[in-house]
Write a protein that holds these residues in place. Structure first.
Motif, PDB file in Angstrom:
ATOM      1  N   PHE A 303       0.847  -1.198   0.000  1.00 43.21           N
ATOM      2  CA  PHE A 303       0.000   0.000   0.000  1.00 43.21           C
ATOM      3  C   PHE A 303       0.885   1.252   0.000  1.00 43.21           C
ATOM      4  CE2 PHE A 303      -3.202   2.890   0.462  1.00 43.21           C
ATOM      5  CZ  PHE A 303      -4.252   2.655   1.340  1.00 43.21           C
ATOM      6  N   ARG A 304       1.901   1.251   0.844  1.00 42.61           N
ATOM      7  CA  ARG A 304       2.764   2.423   0.935  1.00 42.61           C
ATOM      8  C   ARG A 304       3.564   2.635  -0.348  1.00 42.61           C
ATOM      9  NH1 ARG A 304       6.068   5.442   5.590  1.00 42.61           N
ATOM     10  NH2 ARG A 304       7.311   6.717   4.183  1.00 42.61           N
ATOM     11  N   VAL A 305       4.037   1.563  -0.958  1.00 37.21           N
ATOM     12  CA  VAL A 305       4.765   1.681  -2.222  1.00 37.21           C
ATOM     13  C   VAL A 305       3.893   2.368  -3.269  1.00 37.21           C
ATOM     14  CG1 VAL A 305       5.678   0.357  -4.164  1.00 37.21           C
ATOM     15  CG2 VAL A 305       6.385  -0.200  -1.833  1.00 37.21           C
ATOM     16  N   ALA A 306       2.602   1.999  -3.300  1.00 32.81           N
ATOM     17  CA  ALA A 306       1.690   2.621  -4.261  1.00 32.81           C
ATOM     18  C   ALA A 306       1.612   4.124  -4.036  1.00 32.81           C
ATOM     19  CB  ALA A 306       0.304   1.985  -4.153  1.00 32.81           C
ATOM     20  N   LEU A 307       1.565   4.541  -2.767  1.00 26.18           N
ATOM     21  CA  LEU A 307       1.521   5.975  -2.463  1.00 26.18           C
ATOM     22  C   LEU A 307       2.844   6.657  -2.810  1.00 26.18           C
ATOM     23  CD1 LEU A 307      -0.341   5.859   0.972  1.00 26.18           C
ATOM     24  CD2 LEU A 307      -1.259   6.696  -1.197  1.00 26.18           C
ATOM     25  N   ASP A 308       3.971   5.983  -2.569  1.00 29.59           N
ATOM     26  CA  ASP A 308       5.282   6.541  -2.921  1.00 29.59           C
ATOM     27  C   ASP A 308       5.417   6.705  -4.428  1.00 29.59           C
ATOM     28  OD1 ASP A 308       7.091   4.745  -0.316  1.00 29.59           O
ATOM     29  OD2 ASP A 308       6.191   6.748  -0.321  1.00 29.59           O
ATOM     30  N   GLN A 309       4.943   5.720  -5.168  1.00 30.91           N
ATOM     31  CA  GLN A 309       5.005   5.798  -6.633  1.00 30.91           C
ATOM     32  C   GLN A 309       4.131   6.931  -7.146  1.00 30.91           C
ATOM     33  OE1 GLN A 309       3.854   1.768  -7.576  1.00 30.91           O
ATOM     34  NE2 GLN A 309       5.963   1.153  -7.973  1.00 30.91           N
ATOM     35  N   LEU A 310       2.987   7.108  -6.504  1.00 28.32           N
ATOM     36  CA  LEU A 310       2.099   8.200  -6.903  1.00 28.32           C
ATOM     37  C   LEU A 310       2.794   9.540  -6.722  1.00 28.32           C
ATOM     38  CD1 LEU A 310      -0.686   9.350  -7.687  1.00 28.32           C
ATOM     39  CD2 LEU A 310      -1.313   9.203  -5.277  1.00 28.32           C
ATOM     40  N   ASN A 311       3.444   9.731  -5.588  1.00 29.95           N
ATOM     41  CA  ASN A 311       4.162  10.981  -5.336  1.00 29.95           C
ATOM     42  C   ASN A 311       5.265  11.207  -6.359  1.00 29.95           C
ATOM     43  OD1 ASN A 311       2.626  11.645  -3.166  1.00 29.95           O
ATOM     44  ND2 ASN A 311       4.086  10.982  -1.607  1.00 29.95           N
ATOM     45  N   ALA A 312       6.006  10.127  -6.666  1.00 29.88           N
ATOM     46  CA  ALA A 312       7.108  10.250  -7.616  1.00 29.88           C
ATOM     47  C   ALA A 312       6.589  10.659  -8.987  1.00 29.88           C
ATOM     48  CB  ALA A 312       7.863   8.929  -7.699  1.00 29.88           C
ATOM     49  N   VAL A 313       5.480  10.061  -9.373  1.00 28.40           N
ATOM     50  CA  VAL A 313       4.894  10.374 -10.683  1.00 28.40           C
ATOM     51  C   VAL A 313       4.441  11.820 -10.741  1.00 28.40           C
ATOM     52  CG1 VAL A 313       2.933   9.885 -12.178  1.00 28.40           C
ATOM     53  CG2 VAL A 313       4.201   8.014 -11.164  1.00 28.40           C
ATOM     54  N   GLN A 314       3.774  12.281  -9.674  1.00 28.05           N
ATOM     55  CA  GLN A 314       3.260  13.649  -9.684  1.00 28.05           C
ATOM     56  C   GLN A 314       4.399  14.661  -9.669  1.00 28.05           C
ATOM     57  OE1 GLN A 314       0.670  13.375  -6.267  1.00 28.05           O
ATOM     58  NE2 GLN A 314      -1.125  13.043  -7.551  1.00 28.05           N
ATOM     59  N   GLN A 315       5.458  14.354  -8.922  1.00 29.15           N
ATOM     60  CA  GLN A 315       6.580  15.284  -8.854  1.00 29.15           C
ATOM     61  C   GLN A 315       7.315  15.368 -10.184  1.00 29.15           C
ATOM     62  OE1 GLN A 315       8.888  13.838  -5.578  1.00 29.15           O
ATOM     63  NE2 GLN A 315       7.335  14.388  -4.057  1.00 29.15           N
ATOM     64  N   ALA A 316       7.328  14.279 -10.922  1.00 29.10           N
ATOM     65  CA  ALA A 316       8.009  14.282 -12.215  1.00 29.10           C
ATOM     66  C   ALA A 316       7.133  14.857 -13.315  1.00 29.10           C
ATOM     67  CB  ALA A 316       8.422  12.860 -12.581  1.00 29.10           C
ATOM     68  N   GLY A 317       5.857  15.089 -13.002  1.00 34.26           N
ATOM     69  CA  GLY A 317       4.962  15.680 -13.982  1.00 34.26           C
ATOM     70  C   GLY A 317       4.435  14.693 -14.999  1.00 34.26           C
ATOM     71  N   PHE A 318       4.510  13.379 -14.729  1.00 34.81           N
ATOM     72  CA  PHE A 318       4.025  12.376 -15.671  1.00 34.81           C
ATOM     73  C   PHE A 318       2.579  12.000 -15.371  1.00 34.81           C
ATOM     74  CE2 PHE A 318       8.628  11.457 -15.809  1.00 34.81           C
ATOM     75  CZ  PHE A 318       8.821  11.646 -17.168  1.00 34.81           C
ATOM     76  N   GLU A 319       1.950  11.417 -16.372  1.00 29.04           N
ATOM     77  CA  GLU A 319       0.611  10.871 -16.203  1.00 29.04           C
ATOM     78  C   GLU A 319       0.697   9.617 -15.344  1.00 29.04           C
ATOM     79  OE1 GLU A 319      -3.151   9.537 -16.195  1.00 29.04           O
ATOM     80  OE2 GLU A 319      -2.490  11.504 -16.849  1.00 29.04           O
ATOM     81  N   TRP A 320      -0.094   9.584 -14.270  1.00 28.04           N
ATOM     82  CA  TRP A 320      -0.044   8.482 -13.295  1.00 28.04           C
ATOM     83  C   TRP A 320      -0.237   7.114 -13.918  1.00 28.04           C
ATOM     84  CZ3 TRP A 320       0.942   5.973  -9.074  1.00 28.04           C
ATOM     85  CH2 TRP A 320       0.142   4.912  -8.693  1.00 28.04           C
ATOM     86  N   LYS A 321      -1.241   6.977 -14.721  1.00 27.58           N
ATOM     87  CA  LYS A 321      -1.606   5.648 -15.206  1.00 27.58           C
ATOM     88  C   LYS A 321      -0.471   5.000 -15.990  1.00 27.58           C
ATOM     89  CE  LYS A 321      -4.977   3.149 -18.028  1.00 27.58           C
ATOM     90  NZ  LYS A 321      -6.195   3.260 -18.834  1.00 27.58           N
ATOM     91  N   ASN A 322       0.158   5.765 -16.911  1.00 28.46           N
ATOM     92  CA  ASN A 322       1.190   5.186 -17.755  1.00 28.46           C
ATOM     93  C   ASN A 322       2.415   4.764 -16.956  1.00 28.46           C
ATOM     94  OD1 ASN A 322      -0.384   5.576 -19.988  1.00 28.46           O
ATOM     95  ND2 ASN A 322       0.524   7.566 -20.505  1.00 28.46           N
ATOM     96  N   VAL A 323       2.878   5.672 -16.051  1.00 23.83           N
ATOM     97  CA  VAL A 323       4.086   5.358 -15.295  1.00 23.83           C
ATOM     98  C   VAL A 323       3.835   4.182 -14.367  1.00 23.83           C
ATOM     99  CG1 VAL A 323       5.733   6.230 -13.598  1.00 23.83           C
ATOM    100  CG2 VAL A 323       4.922   7.706 -15.442  1.00 23.83           C
TER     101      VAL A 323
END
Length: 511
Positions: A303-323
């Motif tokens: 669960f936490r990894v999913a939240l960490d990945q979400l943060n990383a995606v948003q900070q990099a400016g990428f679309e969540w679903k693809n990354v």
């Protein structure tokens, strides 16, 4: 200042004792006792540590004492968990020379604001002093609720990960049991109904047999609602964390209303995820709160990894679903190939889903599928499932006495499943249920009633068997008392009074 000193055998062995001033203003007063600020003193080094000491009330029932004892024994040291330090029993003599027992629960001293109060803007601790960390979090909550929610939940998941790794589930996660401390920590507190996975059985249940739930309905996973003790695991906690994540973002829990309505929505209604604007968070909450345990995150770490990945995606400016898809595709494929596919297919054909008590009860609640639920219960009962056997015995039973006790939930299931009652079959099943699980106090109580009321209640027992009835009533009362079920204890006491009057009458006749 007159200090009160407490020390049990374990503390003597460790060379420590606890002390507090009973005349000082308490930190809090609750239903179980009064909490004081105290300190732990090391007799060898003379070092001290501030602690919280709950001086429990002397008139508490035994089950409340045992509950506190179990809670105090769940001891972890983690920045996101309250640290329980011990349960101490002491004795003293009254003015009449009688031995009096005193019970104390010692834990880490926490000062701060419960999360539920912070959400309403209360930012002061127990002494009325502003908690700076609570101020900061409240500003985050107002300005960026998504960031605030993710940060809080990641802290809770860190603490849960340690609990789960040691075989415990919390079972009571909600904002009232999350503390924002003056030291700048977010801690999960209150292990009152936490249990080891292996100890989840009928003697531990805080739920009734037919779906009546005791707890916080707004955060209850379906297996909690259904009373499926054996199906509760770490995903049960993660479901509640998903609800908390939703609440911190939206401002309220997903299901609101009367308690009974909320419980039904937890079973049957989809989460109102359209209120979660962030697509990535929406997917995370959807997975965490899936009705099926197998579809949820399987660990707090995942669960936490999913939240960490979400943060990383948003900070990099990428679309969540693809990354997220590319990052997880390889791992997901390996997991599916290694574990999922062999379980779903055999010789190229899909394997049927194994029946479970939770699934059967869920189907019984649905008129269009109640026949399937009844058939599944019968199958489980034939395989020796105690819960299924007991529920079947009640579904087939119809008392001849108008005022006989019957939970509304059972009557609802009978109507939903259009059960044709059969008291002979019901009694046989009830006997089997008690043989399968001799700690099931509702089953013990019902069987005692069969023997006590006999043909007035059911044609399955033509004559009263007072001796058998009394033994079953006594056993049922012991188990109900151990589980803190005062409703059953009161009912059984009334019956035992009748049994005693009957015995006295028999005795007088013989004399």
């Amino acid at each position: 200042m007159a200090l009160y000193r407490i020390q049990g055998n374990a503390e003597k062995a460790q060379g420590i004792y606890y002390e507090f001033d009973p005349n000082a203003e308490p930190l809090g007063v609750g239903g179980m006792g009064t909490v004081y600020k105290g300190r732990c003193v090391n007799e060898r080094t003379r070092s001290t540590r501030n602690v919280a000491i709950k001086f429990m009330y002397s008139d508490l029932p035994e089950y409340a004492i045992e509950k506190a004892r179990r809670e105090a024994a769940i001891q972890f040291r983690h920045e996101n968990l309250v640290e329980m330090l011990g349960f101490i029993e002491t004795e003293s003599k009254s003015v009449l020379g009688e031995t009096q027992h005193h019970y104390h629960v010692v834990s880490e001293l926490l000062q701060g604001v419960p999360l539920d109060q912070l959400l309403t803007g209360k930012l002061t601790d127990q002494k009325g002093q502003v908690v700076p960390y609570a101020e900061k979090l409240y500003k985050d909550y107002q300005n960026d609720p998504e960031h605030f929610a993710v940060m809080v939940v990641k802290n809770i998941l860190s603490g849960l990960s340690l609990m789960h790794d040691n075989g415990y589930i919390h079972r009571d996660i909600d904002p009232t049991n999350i503390m924002v401390t003056t030291e700048g920590k977010i801690k999960l507190i209150d292990f009152g109904i936490a249990k080891k996975f292996s100890n989840l059985n009928t003697t531990d249940r805080h739920l009734t047999q037919a779906g009546q739930f005791v707890g916080k309905a707004e955060y209850a996973a379906p297996e909690l609602v259904l009373g499926s003790i054996n199906e509760q695991n770490q995903t049960t906690d993660l479901y509640a964390v998903g609800i908390v994540l939703y609440q911190l973002i939206v401002g309220h829990v997903p299901f609101q209303g009367d308690r009974s309505d909320v419980l039904q929505m937890q079973l049957h209604s989809s989460m109102p995820l359209s209120k979660i604007k962030n697509k990535g968070l929406r997917e995370i909450i959807k997975k965490a709160t899936a009705k099926s345990r197998s579809k949820r995150y399987q660990s707090a770490a995942e669960f936490r990894v999913a939240l960490d990945q979400l943060n990383a995606v948003q900070q990099a400016g990428f679309e969540w679903k693809n990354v997220y898809t590319y990052a997880c595709a390889g791992v997901a494929a390996c997991v599916i190939l290694a574990f999922v596919l062999p379980g779903l297919f055999k010789n190229g054909e899909p394997e049927p889903v194994a029946p479970t008590y939770a699934t059967a009860v869920n189907l019984l609640h649905q008129p269009d599928h109640s026949a399937e639920g009844l058939e599944m219960l019968e199958e489980l009962s034939a395989d020796g499932d105690a819960e299924a056997t007991y529920l079947l015995s009640r579904l087939y039973f119809k008392s001849k006495l108008i005022n006989d006790y019957k939970p509304d939930s059972l009557a609802q299931l009978q109507r939903s499943a259009k059960i044709v009652t059969d008291n002979e079959k019901a009694h046989r099943l009830l006997v089997s249920a008690v043989e399968l699980d001799n700690n099931n106090y509702p089953a013990l109580f019902e069987l005692a009633c069969d023997y006590w009321k006999a043909d007035q209640r059911t044609e399955a027992v033509p004559e009263r068997n007072g001796t058998e009835a009394e033994e079953l009533f006594v056993k049922a009362r012991q188990q109900a008392d151990a589980n803190g079920d005062t409703q059953y204890v009161e009912m059984i006491d009334n019956y035992l009074e009748s049994v005693n009057r009957w015995k006295e009458k028999l005795k007088s006749i013989k004399n």
